[in-house]
Design a protein around this motif. Sequence first.
Motif, PDB file in Angstrom:
ATOM      1  N   GLU A 131      48.290  -2.929 -31.783  1.00 60.93           N
ATOM      2  CA  GLU A 131      48.127  -4.380 -31.696  1.00 60.93           C
ATOM      3  C   GLU A 131      47.152  -4.765 -30.581  1.00 60.93           C
ATOM      4  O   GLU A 131      46.372  -5.703 -30.729  1.00 60.93           O
ATOM      5  N   TYR A 132      47.196  -4.046 -29.466  1.00 56.52           N
ATOM      6  CA  TYR A 132      46.272  -4.288 -28.365  1.00 56.52           C
ATOM      7  C   TYR A 132      44.834  -4.074 -28.820  1.00 56.52           C
ATOM      8  O   TYR A 132      43.953  -4.905 -28.581  1.00 56.52           O
ATOM      9  N   ILE A 133      44.594  -2.975 -29.523  1.00 59.57           N
ATOM     10  CA  ILE A 133      43.249  -2.666 -30.019  1.00 59.57           C
ATOM     11  C   ILE A 133      42.794  -3.730 -31.014  1.00 59.57           C
ATOM     12  O   ILE A 133      41.664  -4.219 -30.952  1.00 59.57           O
ATOM     13  N   GLN A 134      43.677  -4.109 -31.923  1.00 61.31           N
ATOM     14  CA  GLN A 134      43.342  -5.112 -32.933  1.00 61.31           C
ATOM     15  C   GLN A 134      42.976  -6.445 -32.280  1.00 61.31           C
ATOM     16  O   GLN A 134      41.999  -7.085 -32.666  1.00 61.31           O
ATOM     17  N   ARG A 135      43.741  -6.867 -31.293  1.00 56.44           N
ATOM     18  CA  ARG A 135      43.462  -8.132 -30.603  1.00 56.44           C
ATOM     19  C   ARG A 135      42.107  -8.117 -29.919  1.00 56.44           C
ATOM     20  O   ARG A 135      41.363  -9.090 -29.943  1.00 56.44           O
ATOM     21  N   HIS A 136      41.768  -7.005 -29.297  1.00 56.88           N
ATOM     22  CA  HIS A 136      40.483  -6.921 -28.608  1.00 56.88           C
ATOM     23  C   HIS A 136      39.313  -6.870 -29.587  1.00 56.88           C
ATOM     24  O   HIS A 136      38.255  -7.428 -29.309  1.00 56.88           O
ATOM     25  N   LYS A 137      39.496  -6.228 -30.723  1.00 58.99           N
ATOM     26  CA  LYS A 137      38.444  -6.227 -31.739  1.00 58.99           C
ATOM     27  C   LYS A 137      38.239  -7.621 -32.305  1.00 58.99           C
ATOM     28  O   LYS A 137      37.108  -8.049 -32.546  1.00 58.99           O
ATOM     29  N   GLN A 138      39.323  -8.360 -32.507  1.00 56.47           N
ATOM     30  CA  GLN A 138      39.216  -9.729 -32.983  1.00 56.47           C
ATOM     31  C   GLN A 138      38.484 -10.602 -31.963  1.00 56.47           C
ATOM     32  O   GLN A 138      37.676 -11.455 -32.330  1.00 56.47           O
ATOM     33  N   ALA A 139      38.754 -10.396 -30.696  1.00 54.55           N
ATOM     34  CA  ALA A 139      38.082 -11.166 -29.648  1.00 54.55           C
ATOM     35  C   ALA A 139      36.588 -10.865 -29.641  1.00 54.55           C
ATOM     36  O   ALA A 139      35.765 -11.771 -29.424  1.00 54.55           O
ATOM     37  N   GLN A 140      36.217  -9.625 -29.887  1.00 56.80           N
ATOM     38  CA  GLN A 140      34.797  -9.272 -29.933  1.00 56.80           C
ATOM     39  C   GLN A 140      34.109  -9.959 -31.104  1.00 56.80           C
ATOM     40  O   GLN A 140      32.972 -10.410 -30.987  1.00 56.80           O
ATOM     41  N   ILE A 141      34.792 -10.059 -32.226  1.00 56.73           N
ATOM     42  CA  ILE A 141      34.223 -10.735 -33.393  1.00 56.73           C
ATOM     43  C   ILE A 141      34.024 -12.221 -33.090  1.00 56.73           C
ATOM     44  O   ILE A 141      33.001 -12.808 -33.439  1.00 56.73           O
ATOM     45  N   LEU A 142      34.987 -12.831 -32.423  1.00 56.21           N
ATOM     46  CA  LEU A 142      34.867 -14.248 -32.087  1.00 56.21           C
ATOM     47  C   LEU A 142      33.689 -14.515 -31.155  1.00 56.21           C
ATOM     48  O   LEU A 142      33.088 -15.588 -31.208  1.00 56.21           O
ATOM     49  N   GLN A 143      33.337 -13.552 -30.328  1.00 57.55           N
ATOM     50  CA  GLN A 143      32.197 -13.715 -29.424  1.00 57.55           C
ATOM     51  C   GLN A 143      30.889 -13.794 -30.200  1.00 57.55           C
ATOM     52  O   GLN A 143      29.906 -14.341 -29.714  1.00 57.55           O
ATOM     53  N   LEU A 144      30.859 -13.254 -31.418  1.00 56.09           N
ATOM     54  CA  LEU A 144      29.657 -13.289 -32.246  1.00 56.09           C
ATOM     55  C   LEU A 144      29.459 -14.646 -32.920  1.00 56.09           C
ATOM     56  O   LEU A 144      28.377 -14.932 -33.418  1.00 56.09           O
ATOM     57  N   PHE A 145      30.494 -15.460 -32.938  1.00 60.63           N
ATOM     58  CA  PHE A 145      30.425 -16.749 -33.619  1.00 60.63           C
ATOM     59  C   PHE A 145      29.249 -17.575 -33.092  1.00 60.63           C
ATOM     60  O   PHE A 145      29.106 -17.799 -31.902  1.00 60.63           O
ATOM     61  N   GLY A 146      28.392 -17.989 -34.009  1.00 60.16           N
ATOM     62  CA  GLY A 146      27.243 -18.809 -33.649  1.00 60.16           C
ATOM     63  C   GLY A 146      26.033 -18.025 -33.186  1.00 60.16           C
ATOM     64  O   GLY A 146      25.014 -18.611 -32.836  1.00 60.16           O
ATOM     65  N   THR A 147      26.118 -16.704 -33.173  1.00 60.31           N
ATOM     66  CA  THR A 147      24.986 -15.903 -32.685  1.00 60.31           C
ATOM     67  C   THR A 147      24.234 -15.209 -33.819  1.00 60.31           C
ATOM     68  O   THR A 147      23.196 -14.622 -33.577  1.00 60.31           O
ATOM     69  N   ILE A 148      24.771 -15.274 -35.026  1.00 60.80           N
ATOM     70  CA  ILE A 148      24.153 -14.581 -36.156  1.00 60.80           C
ATOM     71  C   ILE A 148      23.342 -15.585 -36.968  1.00 60.80           C
ATOM     72  O   ILE A 148      23.845 -16.626 -37.388  1.00 60.80           O
ATOM     73  N   ASP A 149      22.062 -15.268 -37.180  1.00 62.37           N
ATOM     74  CA  ASP A 149      21.196 -16.130 -37.974  1.00 62.37           C
ATOM     75  C   ASP A 149      21.439 -15.872 -39.451  1.00 62.37           C
ATOM     76  O   ASP A 149      21.745 -14.750 -39.855  1.00 62.37           O
ATOM     77  N   TYR A 150      21.311 -16.903 -40.251  1.00 64.52           N
ATOM     78  CA  TYR A 150      21.458 -16.746 -41.684  1.00 64.52           C
ATOM     79  C   TYR A 150      20.363 -17.525 -42.401  1.00 64.52           C
ATOM     80  O   TYR A 150      19.760 -18.441 -41.849  1.00 64.52           O
ATOM     81  N   ASP A 151      20.113 -17.138 -43.623  1.00 68.08           N
ATOM     82  CA  ASP A 151      19.075 -17.763 -44.442  1.00 68.08           C
ATOM     83  C   ASP A 151      19.690 -18.942 -45.186  1.00 68.08           C
ATOM     84  O   ASP A 151      20.564 -18.775 -46.039  1.00 68.08           O
ATOM     85  N   GLU A 152      19.243 -20.140 -44.866  1.00 68.03           N
ATOM     86  CA  GLU A 152      19.799 -21.337 -45.495  1.00 68.03           C
ATOM     87  C   GLU A 152      19.452 -21.418 -46.978  1.00 68.03           C
ATOM     88  O   GLU A 152      20.134 -22.109 -47.736  1.00 68.03           O
ATOM     89  N   ASP A 153      18.408 -20.727 -47.418  1.00 66.14           N
ATOM     90  CA  ASP A 153      17.993 -20.764 -48.817  1.00 66.14           C
ATOM     91  C   ASP A 153      18.680 -19.694 -49.667  1.00 66.14           C
ATOM     92  O   ASP A 153      18.430 -19.609 -50.862  1.00 66.14           O
ATOM     93  N   TYR A 154      19.549 -18.887 -49.081  1.00 66.09           N
ATOM     94  CA  TYR A 154      20.220 -17.815 -49.814  1.00 66.09           C
ATOM     95  C   TYR A 154      21.169 -18.416 -50.846  1.00 66.09           C
ATOM     96  O   TYR A 154      21.961 -19.312 -50.548  1.00 66.09           O
TER      97      TYR A 154
END
Length: 66
Positions: free
Chosen positions: A34-57
């Motif tokens: 559970e400790y590992i899972q929580r920390h992996k989830q926190a790392q994913i949340l840090q990526l929020f808003g940092t990934i570019d995407y193609d609006e025309d996709y």
Amino acid sequence: MATNLALDDTLIAEVVKLGNFKSKKAAVTQALQEYIQRHKQAQILQLFGTIDYDEDYDYKQGRSRP
């Protein structure tokens, strides 16, 4: 891998009781997972808003069958 740890017996007893575990090992293993899972989830949340995407996709294009 055999490991000797000095753990707080009160904490271990509480975890075993709350989790209804059959052994101390099972309780500690679940806690570590559970400790590992929580920390992996926190790392994913840090990526929020940092990934570019193609609006025309067009995501619906891949759904159609030939």
